[in-house]
Design an enzyme around this catalytic site. Structure first.
Site, PDB file in Angstrom:
ATOM      1  N   ILE A 216       1.116  -1.165  -0.065  1.00  0.00           N
ATOM      2  CA  ILE A 216      -0.453  -0.082   0.272  1.00  0.00           C
ATOM      3  C   ILE A 216       0.752   1.636   0.590  1.00  0.00           C
ATOM      4  CG2 ILE A 216      -0.064  -0.211   2.513  1.00  0.00           C
ATOM      5  CD1 ILE A 216      -3.402   0.981   1.723  1.00  0.00           C
ATOM      6  N   ASN A 256      -1.529  -5.908   7.657  1.00  0.00           N
ATOM      7  CA  ASN A 256      -0.286  -5.540   7.781  1.00  0.00           C
ATOM      8  C   ASN A 256       0.270  -4.019   7.030  1.00  0.00           C
ATOM      9  OD1 ASN A 256       2.880  -5.500   6.554  1.00  0.00           O
ATOM     10  ND2 ASN A 256       2.973  -6.858   7.407  1.00  0.00           N
ATOM     11  N   VAL A 258       2.578  -2.232   5.598  1.00  0.00           N
ATOM     12  CA  VAL A 258       3.500  -2.223   4.803  1.00  0.00           C
ATOM     13  C   VAL A 258       2.752  -3.330   3.738  1.00  0.00           C
ATOM     14  CG1 VAL A 258       5.550  -2.426   4.039  1.00  0.00           C
ATOM     15  CG2 VAL A 258       5.290  -1.496   5.890  1.00  0.00           C
ATOM     16  N   GLU A 259       2.098  -3.671   3.843  1.00  0.00           N
ATOM     17  CA  GLU A 259       1.675  -4.293   2.864  1.00  0.00           C
ATOM     18  C   GLU A 259       0.133  -4.232   1.907  1.00  0.00           C
ATOM     19  OE1 GLU A 259       2.025  -9.133   3.103  1.00  0.00           O
ATOM     20  OE2 GLU A 259       3.094  -8.758   4.553  1.00  0.00           O
ATOM     21  N   MET A 260      -0.717  -3.445   3.373  1.00  0.00           N
ATOM     22  CA  MET A 260      -2.492  -4.353   2.570  1.00  0.00           C
ATOM     23  C   MET A 260      -3.605  -2.987   3.412  1.00  0.00           C
ATOM     24  SD  MET A 260      -3.806  -7.854   1.132  1.00  0.00           S
ATOM     25  CE  MET A 260      -5.526  -7.766   0.580  1.00  0.00           C
TER      26      MET A 260
END
Length: 464
Positions: A216, A256, A258-260
């Site tokens: 993201i 997360n 950093v991820e989603m």
């Protein structure tokens, strides 16, 4: 002459005496004992527990000046390579031994590489005679047949350390349909831009072929994204094993940052519930409604269908001798010779154990020198979850299924080609330099691990 004859005769008597003593202390277990007890006796007398367990009960002479350093080196190296305690516990309880442990024991016994010469010269009873070797190898074969029946393989391949992928596993079709939608749904992310498929696309072999995936807001993760294909066969999920199931794994990335980047599953459920049609179809299958448990369960059910059976190697194991080329067959034999099949065992050819990255050479030191890449939190591996020092730099072994399509390689995504990854594995894990001709053959074998998805050979559109 008489003196010489006496010396020769005396020497012969000593040799005969030693031979008799050796046979006396190195007898195979009584055949009337149950198979598990015979094996346990061999492993105990072989001193396996001394060098392959965390807190061995060492003999008194382990602290003597001459023996201390040698024994300590044996214990350190042995335990680093293989922890035998889970295997011994499973045998005692009549349970299944991990397939990787089976393969490791089978390989070292068949090759005669264990116990070390320096060990059995001091401990005669630990030496593996041909009778003992036969007992161990037969036990491995019978244990595989009992706990890991290789029903898909031809008779001659039923005792291989690798098994063919089944065509399917049991699933709930209604849950699969919902899970497929959710797997591709960007509403799981905080800003509606990222889905599971963003990093694990179906058309790109379940990976994104990036060193680190984009999350993201353009953020990047710190570890290479493993493939979602055949993940159902892994004993845990993630490189560090922090998820025990596919559903637990599916719960990680959405939250997360950093991820989603979603704040909570309540937030995700709210976005999905706003879609009246989807909510209606979802509650028809999950009456309890949208929540973390049901959302991740549906995604996991879909991921169970991401199987790639019937690769050329699977077909070969099933009895089709023309499924692989002569070079690929030679590559498989080299694959086993270099001990690759000990860690990359089972249906998924990996995903069954945590292994040290750099068993025979310091991978991270060399990476820092050659690539100017220092250690990161992601390099800690399993240690991040257990804080047990032995687990530092240990990672769940990746599956080798479809490996030709899932570059770059290793947890750090640092190796771009399969040839280089193969060469480095031989060096860092086995301690051998693999000749270029052998690398070519092993790579050819690894190409034969690309399976079929929904009846068609899996491809990767990034190859275009």
């Amino acid at each position: 002459m008489k003196k010489t004859s006496k010396i020769i005769l005396g020497g012969a008597v000593v040799v005969v005496g030693l031979a008799i003593a050796y046979r006396a202390v190195n007898q195979a277990p009584d055949k009337s004992l149950p198979a598990n007890e015979q094996l346990t006796e061999i492993l105990d007398k072989g001193g396996c527990v001394f060098c392959h367990s965390a807190n061995p009960d060492l003999p008194f002479y382990a602290d003597l000046p001459v023996a201390k350093s040698l024994i300590k080196a044996h214990v350190d190296e042995g335990y680093k390579a293989f922890d035998i305690e889970p295997m011994m516990k499973a045998i005692k309880n009549g349970e299944a031994v991990n397939e990787v442990d089976l393969a490791k024991v089978e390989k070292c016994v068949a090759d005669g590489t264990m116990p070390l010469v320096s060990y059995y010269l001091a401990h005669w009873g630990s030496s593996l005679t041909s009778a003992k070797t036969d007992i161990v190898l037969d036990w491995v074969k019978q244990h595989r047949a009992q706990f890991y029946p290789n029903t898909l393989a031809a008779d001659e391949f039923k005792n291989e350390p690798v098994r063919p992928i089944p065509d399917s596993v049991a699933v709930n079709a209604d849950k699969v349909a919902l899970g497929k939608e959710l797997y591709h749904d960007t509403r799981l992310s905080g800003d509606g831009t990222i889905s599971c498929a963003s990093c694990h696309a179906i058309e790109t072999a379940g990976v994104d072929n990036h060193k680190f995936s984009d999350g993201i807001g353009g953020q990047q993760g710190g570890i290479n994204a493993p493939t979602s294909y055949n993940a159902v066969f892994n004993f845990v999920q993630f490189w560090d094993g922090r998820a025990l199931t596919l559903a637990e794994q599916a719960a990680g990335p959405p939250l997360n940052p950093v991820e989603m980047g979603s704040k909570s599953f309540d937030e995700i459920a709210g976005r999905l519930a706003a879609d009246a049609d989807f909510a209606k179809r979802f509650t028809a299958v999950y009456p309890e409604g949208l929540n973390e448990k049901t959302i991740t369960d549906a995604i996991a059910e879909y991921e169970k269908t991401l199987l790639t059976p019937n690769c050329p190697f699977d077909l070969y194991l099933k009895g089709d001798k023309n499924a692989m080329t002569a070079e690929q067959i030679e590559g498989y034999e080299l694959f086993k010779e270099y001990k690759c099949a000990t860690c990359h065992a089972g249906v998924n050819m990996g995903g069954l154990s945590y292994e040290l990255m750099g068993q025979r050479a310091d991978y991270f030191k060399d990476r820092e020198v050659n690539a100017k890449s220092g250690l990161t939190d992601s390099d800690n591996g399993r240690w991040a979850q257990t804080k047990v020092e032995r687990d530092r730099y240990r990672f769940k072994t990746p599956s080798l299924r479809n490996i030709a399509l899932t570059w770059p390689y290793y947890h750090d995504g640092s190796v771009p080609t399969l040839e280089k990854a193969t060469e480095m594995m031989a060096e860092y894990q086995v301690g051998r330099k693999m000749p270029e001709a052998e690398i070519k053959k092993v790579k050819s074998f690894l190409d034969a691990l690309t399976g079929q998805y929904q009846g068609k050979t899996l491809t990767n559109t990034n190859n275009k």
